[in-house]
Write an enzyme that holds these catalytic residues in place. Structure first.
Site, PDB file in Angstrom:
ATOM      1  N   HIS A  93       0.611  -1.268  -0.005  1.00 38.71           N
ATOM      2  CA  HIS A  93      -0.045  -0.058  -0.129  1.00 38.71           C
ATOM      3  C   HIS A  93       0.871   1.262  -0.092  1.00 38.71           C
ATOM      4  O   HIS A  93       0.725   2.097  -0.785  1.00 38.71           O
ATOM      5  CB  HIS A  93      -0.876  -0.063   1.307  1.00 38.71           C
TER       6      HIS A  93
ATOM      7  N   LYS B  56     -17.725  -7.630   7.411  1.00 46.04           N
ATOM      8  CA  LYS B  56     -16.488  -8.327   7.700  1.00 46.04           C
ATOM      9  C   LYS B  56     -15.843  -8.250   9.052  1.00 46.04           C
ATOM     10  O   LYS B  56     -16.086  -7.170   9.713  1.00 46.04           O
ATOM     11  CB  LYS B  56     -15.207  -7.807   6.818  1.00 46.04           C
TER      12      LYS B  56
ATOM     13  N   ARG C 201      -1.257  -5.768  -8.776  1.00 44.76           N
ATOM     14  CA  ARG C 201       0.208  -6.754  -8.193  1.00 44.76           C
ATOM     15  C   ARG C 201       0.445  -7.634  -9.344  1.00 44.76           C
ATOM     16  O   ARG C 201       1.425  -7.751  -9.751  1.00 44.76           O
ATOM     17  CB  ARG C 201      -0.208  -7.254  -7.000  1.00 44.76           C
TER      18      ARG C 201
ATOM     19  N   SER D 212      -2.752  -7.964   2.625  1.00 46.04           N
ATOM     20  CA  SER D 212      -3.417  -7.959   3.879  1.00 46.04           C
ATOM     21  C   SER D 212      -3.525  -9.389   4.313  1.00 46.04           C
ATOM     22  O   SER D 212      -3.333  -9.779   5.408  1.00 46.04           O
ATOM     23  CB  SER D 212      -4.568  -6.783   4.168  1.00 46.04           C
TER      24      SER D 212
HETATM   25  O1  PNS Z   1      -8.469  -3.288   0.069  1.00 47.81           O
HETATM   26  P1  PNS Z   1      -9.509  -3.897  -0.872  1.00 47.81           P
HETATM   27  O2  PNS Z   1     -10.261  -4.898   0.054  1.00 47.81           O
HETATM   28  O3  PNS Z   1      -9.116  -4.675  -2.209  1.00 47.81           O
HETATM   29  O4  PNS Z   1     -10.591  -2.801  -1.219  1.00 47.81           O
HETATM   30  C1  PNS Z   1     -11.611  -2.789  -1.896  1.00 47.81           C
HETATM   31  C2  PNS Z   1     -12.560  -1.589  -2.126  1.00 47.81           C
HETATM   32  C3  PNS Z   1     -12.867  -1.052  -0.684  1.00 47.81           C
HETATM   33  C4  PNS Z   1     -12.058  -0.716  -2.744  1.00 47.81           C
HETATM   34  C5  PNS Z   1     -13.898  -2.140  -2.547  1.00 47.81           C
HETATM   35  O5  PNS Z   1     -14.519  -3.291  -1.885  1.00 47.81           O
HETATM   36  C6  PNS Z   1     -15.006  -1.031  -2.360  1.00 47.81           C
HETATM   37  O6  PNS Z   1     -14.856  -0.114  -3.121  1.00 47.81           O
HETATM   38  N1  PNS Z   1     -16.045  -1.186  -1.664  1.00 47.81           N
HETATM   39  C7  PNS Z   1     -17.105  -0.192  -1.366  1.00 47.81           C
HETATM   40  C8  PNS Z   1     -18.478  -0.644  -1.893  1.00 47.81           C
HETATM   41  C9  PNS Z   1     -18.471  -0.248  -3.444  1.00 47.81           C
HETATM   42  O7  PNS Z   1     -18.462   0.737  -3.827  1.00 47.81           O
HETATM   43  N2  PNS Z   1     -18.638  -1.410  -4.251  1.00 47.81           N
HETATM   44  C10 PNS Z   1     -18.738  -1.148  -5.772  1.00 47.81           C
HETATM   45  C11 PNS Z   1     -17.432  -1.239  -6.193  1.00 47.81           C
HETATM   46  S1  PNS Z   1     -17.575  -1.577  -7.663  1.00 47.81           S
END
Ligand code: PNS
Length: 165
Positions: free
Chosen positions: A17, A41, A94, A132
């Protein structure tokens, strides 16, 4: 004013990150590290703990003139970005395996908010396997994660696991 958000779970923050933050900072005037408050979660760290750790580690990252801040949000990333008047959502890639999920998210976010672009940055090769989830798993099974997560995060993980025992 070019403002971006860097959304994620950050449970916990990894050096991967930080690598993305360092690489993307020169592209923006302001960047908000946006921690998703996901009620579904069971996280290792609370949003407050994650936020505090990120804020503590950020000064050690070379971000030049980009003004950094940390916030948390619930709901849609696109809504949060719009609310913050951000013009970009930063995400790190990645490996090829990240691409499909990231593409779907980027296209959905673009449909939800067409004025905001997702900007992908390639993580450094040395972090190409760092996530993570993997860090938590290896740590909990007694493996070494030093160099892959900030020292402060490792320390907090150690404290948390000794308290749990
Ligand atoms: O660190 P991560 O878990 O890969 O992050 C994922 C994240 C938080 C970016 C994604 O789950 C997200 O944007 N969640 C918020 C809900 C949302 O907007 N969902 C639709 C995305 S298309």
């Amino acid at each position: 004013m070019r403002r971006a958000i860097f959304p994620g779970s950050f449970d916990p923050l990894t050096n991967g990150h930080l690598d993305i933050i360092r690489r993307s900072a020169p592209l923006f005037d302001e960047m908000i590290v946006a921690i998703l408050n996901n009620a579904d979660k069971a996280p290792m760290f609370s949003v407050e703990e994650r936020s505090e750790m990120i804020a503590a580690v950020l000064p050690s990252v070379e971000t030049g003139n980009c003004e950094m801040s940390v916030e948390s949000f619930s709901g849609l990333t696109a809504d949060f970005a719009r609310e913050k008047k951000a013009t970009a959502i930063v995400r790190g890639i990645r490996a090829v395996s990240d691409y499909e999920y990231e593409l779907r998210m980027a296209l959905m976010n673009r449909r939800l908010e067409p004025t905001i672009e997702t900007v992908f940055l390639m993580a450094g090769e040395e972090y190409s396997y760092v996530s993570s989830t993997l860090m938590k798993q290896v740590f909990e099974l007694g493996g070494r994660v030093n160099g892959l997560i900030p020292e402060l995060v490792e320390e907090r993980m150690r404290k948390k696991s000794s308290r749990a025992k």
